[in-house]
Design an enzyme around this catalytic site. Structure first.
Site, PDB file in Angstrom:
ATOM      1  CG  HIS A  18      -1.934  -1.008   1.340  1.00  0.00           C
ATOM      2  ND1 HIS A  18      -2.093  -1.808   2.441  1.00  0.00           N
ATOM      3  CD2 HIS A  18      -2.904  -1.378   0.471  1.00  0.00           C
ATOM      4  CE1 HIS A  18      -3.120  -2.622   2.252  1.00  0.00           C
ATOM      5  NE2 HIS A  18      -3.625  -2.394   1.059  1.00  0.00           N
ATOM      6  CE  LYS A  42     -17.765  -9.014   3.849  1.00  0.00           C
ATOM      7  NZ  LYS A  42     -17.053  -8.685   2.621  1.00  0.00           N
ATOM      8  NE  ARG A  91      -2.590  -7.077  -4.471  1.00  0.00           N
ATOM      9  CZ  ARG A  91      -3.390  -7.128  -3.425  1.00  0.00           C
ATOM     10  NH1 ARG A  91      -2.884  -7.361  -2.245  1.00  0.00           N
ATOM     11  NH2 ARG A  91      -4.681  -6.969  -3.554  1.00  0.00           N
ATOM     12  CB  SER A 129      -4.329  -6.766   4.281  1.00  0.00           C
ATOM     13  OG  SER A 129      -3.884  -5.485   3.929  1.00  0.00           O
TER      14      SER A 129
HETATM   15  P1  ADP Z   1      -5.598  -6.097   0.337  1.00  0.00           P
HETATM   16  O1  ADP Z   1      -5.959  -6.761  -0.952  1.00  0.00           O
HETATM   17  O2  ADP Z   1      -4.147  -6.118   0.628  1.00  0.00           O
HETATM   18  O3  ADP Z   1      -6.477  -6.468   1.490  1.00  0.00           O
HETATM   19  P2  ADP Z   1      -6.953  -3.497   0.150  1.00  0.00           P
HETATM   20  O4  ADP Z   1      -8.349  -3.899   0.010  1.00  0.00           O
HETATM   21  O5  ADP Z   1      -6.624  -2.686   1.355  1.00  0.00           O
HETATM   22  O6  ADP Z   1      -5.860  -4.607   0.098  1.00  0.00           O
HETATM   23  O7  ADP Z   1      -6.473  -2.789  -1.187  1.00  0.00           O
HETATM   24  C1  ADP Z   1      -6.526  -1.455  -1.493  1.00  0.00           C
HETATM   25  C2  ADP Z   1      -5.877  -1.236  -2.828  1.00  0.00           C
HETATM   26  O8  ADP Z   1      -4.473  -1.415  -2.697  1.00  0.00           O
HETATM   27  C3  ADP Z   1      -6.303  -2.206  -3.928  1.00  0.00           C
HETATM   28  O9  ADP Z   1      -6.321  -1.514  -5.154  1.00  0.00           O
HETATM   29  C4  ADP Z   1      -5.208  -3.226  -3.939  1.00  0.00           C
HETATM   30  O10 ADP Z   1      -5.071  -3.848  -5.204  1.00  0.00           O
HETATM   31  C5  ADP Z   1      -4.019  -2.349  -3.644  1.00  0.00           C
HETATM   32  N1  ADP Z   1      -2.927  -3.114  -3.097  1.00  0.00           N
HETATM   33  C6  ADP Z   1      -2.929  -3.872  -1.978  1.00  0.00           C
HETATM   34  N2  ADP Z   1      -1.726  -4.477  -1.806  1.00  0.00           N
HETATM   35  C7  ADP Z   1      -0.946  -4.085  -2.840  1.00  0.00           C
HETATM   36  C8  ADP Z   1       0.388  -4.379  -3.263  1.00  0.00           C
HETATM   37  N3  ADP Z   1       1.139  -5.227  -2.586  1.00  0.00           N
HETATM   38  N4  ADP Z   1       0.835  -3.800  -4.399  1.00  0.00           N
HETATM   39  C9  ADP Z   1       0.041  -2.988  -5.098  1.00  0.00           C
HETATM   40  N5  ADP Z   1      -1.227  -2.674  -4.776  1.00  0.00           N
HETATM   41  C10 ADP Z   1      -1.718  -3.209  -3.663  1.00  0.00           C
END
Ligand code: ADP
Length: 165
Positions: A18, A42, A91, A129
């Protein structure tokens, strides 16, 4: 005119993946709102307030960043914030279908708002996460994948959990 983007996610908890998107996003946008988007039905590992506190601690005192939370229709939040861009990270290929659908429905809901994607840094390709929680929950080391403060909070959470049984 200042360019403002909203970066929404669950951030449960914030990871280095992130952070990479946040840092790189700030090269293109003057202001970024990191939005903890949650579903009130949730519960995550971290409470919404804890997730916001962790993000604030990790990004520090950067005047270009605001941290907020929201549960509702994302495009409405973005519109009310005066932004026109939703920032998302990509990703693996597995992110693509979901992100593509979300971007299309959001565009249908509000044509003035665009979703902009940044490709993950190769180091964070498999950092999510969920995987972090899974590994940390089983006692695996996630050092290097999350900021130090998050590492500590994860260890505390899972230590408390195992004490409670
Ligand atoms: P996660 O999938 O890690 O639970 P979130 O729902 O918090 O993540 O994701 C928020 C945004 O950040 C999404 O667009 C997700 O694709 C992106 N994101 C999460 N982890 C990464 C990463 N390692 N590299 C690039 N983008 C990421």
């Amino acid at each position: 005119m200042e360019k403002l983007a909203v970066y929404p996610g669950s951030f449960d908890p914030i990871t280095n993946g992130h952070l990479d998107i946040i840092k790189r996003g700030l090269r293109f946008f003057d202001q970024l709102i990191i939005l903890v988007a949650y579903n009130p039905n949730k519960s995550g590992l971290f409470a919404v307030q804890e997730r916001m506190d962790l993000i604030r601690q990790v990004v520090g005192d950067d005047p270009r960043i605001r941290v907020d939370s929201f549960s509702g229709l994302l495009v409405n939040y973005v519109r009310d914030a005066g932004a026109q861009v939703i920032l998302r990270g990509l990703r693996a290929l597995s992110d693509f279908e979901y992100e593509f659908q979300m971007a299309l429905i959001n565009r249908r809901l509000n044509r003035d708002i665009e979703t902009v994607f940044l490709m993950t840094g190769y180091k964070w390709f498999y950092t999510s996460s969920n995987l972090i929680k899974e590994a940390a929950g089983h006692g695996g080391s996630v050092r290097g994948l999350v900021p130090e403060i998050v590492l500590q909070r994860l260890q505390e959470k899972y230590a408390n959990r195992s004490e409670r049984g």
